[in-house]
Design a protein around this motif. Structure first.
Motif, PDB file in Angstrom:
ATOM      1  N   ARG A  29      24.282 -35.434  16.753  1.00  0.00           N
ATOM      2  CA  ARG A  29      24.858 -34.286  17.455  1.00  0.00           C
ATOM      3  C   ARG A  29      26.246 -34.643  18.001  1.00  0.00           C
ATOM      4  O   ARG A  29      26.654 -35.800  17.969  1.00  0.00           O
ATOM      5  CB  ARG A  29      23.928 -33.845  18.596  1.00  0.00           C
ATOM      6  CG  ARG A  29      22.462 -33.592  18.142  1.00  0.00           C
ATOM      7  CD  ARG A  29      21.679 -32.859  19.225  1.00  0.00           C
ATOM      8  NE  ARG A  29      21.862 -33.423  20.535  1.00  0.00           N
ATOM      9  CZ  ARG A  29      21.116 -34.397  21.067  1.00  0.00           C
ATOM     10  NH1 ARG A  29      20.097 -34.913  20.377  1.00  0.00           N
ATOM     11  NH2 ARG A  29      21.362 -34.850  22.270  1.00  0.00           N
ATOM     12  N   ASN A  30      26.938 -33.605  18.509  1.00  0.00           N
ATOM     13  CA  ASN A  30      28.258 -33.858  19.093  1.00  0.00           C
ATOM     14  C   ASN A  30      28.179 -34.331  20.536  1.00  0.00           C
ATOM     15  O   ASN A  30      29.190 -34.696  21.126  1.00  0.00           O
ATOM     16  CB  ASN A  30      29.126 -32.593  19.030  1.00  0.00           C
ATOM     17  CG  ASN A  30      29.600 -32.316  17.607  1.00  0.00           C
ATOM     18  OD1 ASN A  30      29.619 -33.222  16.770  1.00  0.00           O
ATOM     19  ND2 ASN A  30      29.973 -31.081  17.338  1.00  0.00           N
ATOM     20  N   ASP A  31      26.966 -34.328  21.112  1.00  0.00           N
ATOM     21  CA  ASP A  31      26.808 -34.757  22.512  1.00  0.00           C
ATOM     22  C   ASP A  31      27.275 -36.204  22.670  1.00  0.00           C
ATOM     23  O   ASP A  31      26.933 -37.069  21.867  1.00  0.00           O
ATOM     24  CB  ASP A  31      25.333 -34.698  22.934  1.00  0.00           C
ATOM     25  CG  ASP A  31      24.805 -33.291  22.916  1.00  0.00           C
ATOM     26  OD1 ASP A  31      25.361 -32.454  23.628  1.00  0.00           O
ATOM     27  OD2 ASP A  31      23.847 -33.037  22.166  1.00  0.00           O
ATOM     28  N   GLN A  42      30.337 -32.335  24.946  1.00  0.00           N
ATOM     29  CA  GLN A  42      30.339 -32.069  23.503  1.00  0.00           C
ATOM     30  C   GLN A  42      31.708 -32.457  22.951  1.00  0.00           C
ATOM     31  O   GLN A  42      32.714 -31.980  23.474  1.00  0.00           O
ATOM     32  CB  GLN A  42      30.193 -30.558  23.272  1.00  0.00           C
ATOM     33  CG  GLN A  42      28.884 -29.980  23.721  1.00  0.00           C
ATOM     34  CD  GLN A  42      27.821 -30.230  22.690  1.00  0.00           C
ATOM     35  OE1 GLN A  42      28.034 -30.007  21.507  1.00  0.00           O
ATOM     36  NE2 GLN A  42      26.695 -30.732  23.123  1.00  0.00           N
TER      37      GLN A  42
END
Ligand code: UDP
Length: 237
Positions: A29-31, A42
């Motif tokens: 994920r972009n987290d 993000q």
């Protein structure tokens, strides 16, 4: 390979089961998190960059004889991996002093460590990943002595492969964290290797090209990851 059900969601990746009981899908994920998950943001493109970066590094390690859980890139943000039983211990190798080593021992950032330093940490955010040693690991049954020895030996083998790979591209591999697991009785490398879990400095300018840019609010985080990827030959688009 189709995703069936979410198995686990961590700070930056989500893991899904597949129709094959021995295989999982790892979604990047972009987290981006720091300070044991206290700060999360993000960052556009980061999932894709780390997925492709990790695939590239894991393939180089596998070619050099390191057993890895990585199997194949599935999409921009997903990879197929072997389903392992994770060992809740983080293995850190340090070639230069940085981060918690400086805070703990009061040494100056950038001091060259000869020989490299190896440390174990317990993977537990609530306890802030405390440093542990072989006795804790054996006493609490997190891993057996032979498994510890293999984790340590593999971590140093990874060090000789990757210090060279990054040196060839004009970078210093300052330190990094690895996680291992069990797969059909063998110890294999799991998790990921990306600029989220290592420190990389430009060899000439000492510029930081890793997650310290996020931790220290320096900006240009994903741009730095992309620059590193480009320098070592990872194809991103
Ligand atoms: N690291 C990591 N996850 C953690 C702790 C550390 O990936 O939960 C990596 C970190 O990016 C660095 C190395 O392990 O490359 C050593 O980290 P350190 O112990 O210096 O801790 P930090 O300064 O990151 O708190």
């Amino acid at each position: 390979m189709k995703k069936i059900a979410e198995l686990f969601s961590g700070k930056a990746k989500t893991i899904y089961t597949t129709e094959d009981a021995d295989k999982l899908v790892m979604l990047f994920r972009n987290d981006t998190s720091a300070f044991d998950g206290e700060r999360i943001e993000q960052l556009d493109r980061k999932g894709m960059v780390n997925n492709k970066f990790n695939a590239f590094i894991m393939q180089r390690l596998a070619e050099a004889g390191i057993p890895v859980h990585f199997e194949a890139l599935l999409s921009d943000n997903e990879s197929l991996v072997k389903r392992m039983e994770m060992i809740p211990v983080e293995c850190v190798v340090r070639n230069y002093a940085a981060g918690s080593l400086c805070r703990r021992l009061g040494v100056e950032e950038g001091l060259e460590l000869t020989p490299p330093v190896f440390e174990f940490f317990l993977k537990n955010d609530e306890l802030h990943d405390p440093m542990i040693n072989e006795f804790h690991i054996r006493s609490f049954g997190w891993a057996e002595e032979s498994e510890l020895k293999q984790m340590q030996a593999l971590s140093f083998k990874v060090n000789s492969i990757l210090t060279q790979l990054f040196a060839n591209a004009g970078m210093l591999l300052v330190d990094y964290k690895l996680e291992f697991g069990r797969f059909h009785g063998d110890i294999i490398l799991g998790d990921e290797f990306s600029p989220d879990g290592c420190r990389l400095w430009d060899a000439k300018t000492q510029e930081k090209l890793d997650k310290d840019r996020f931790r220290q609010g320096l900006g240009g985080v994903v741009e730095a990851y992309e620059a590193v990827a480009h320098r070592i030959g990872v194809e991103l688009d």
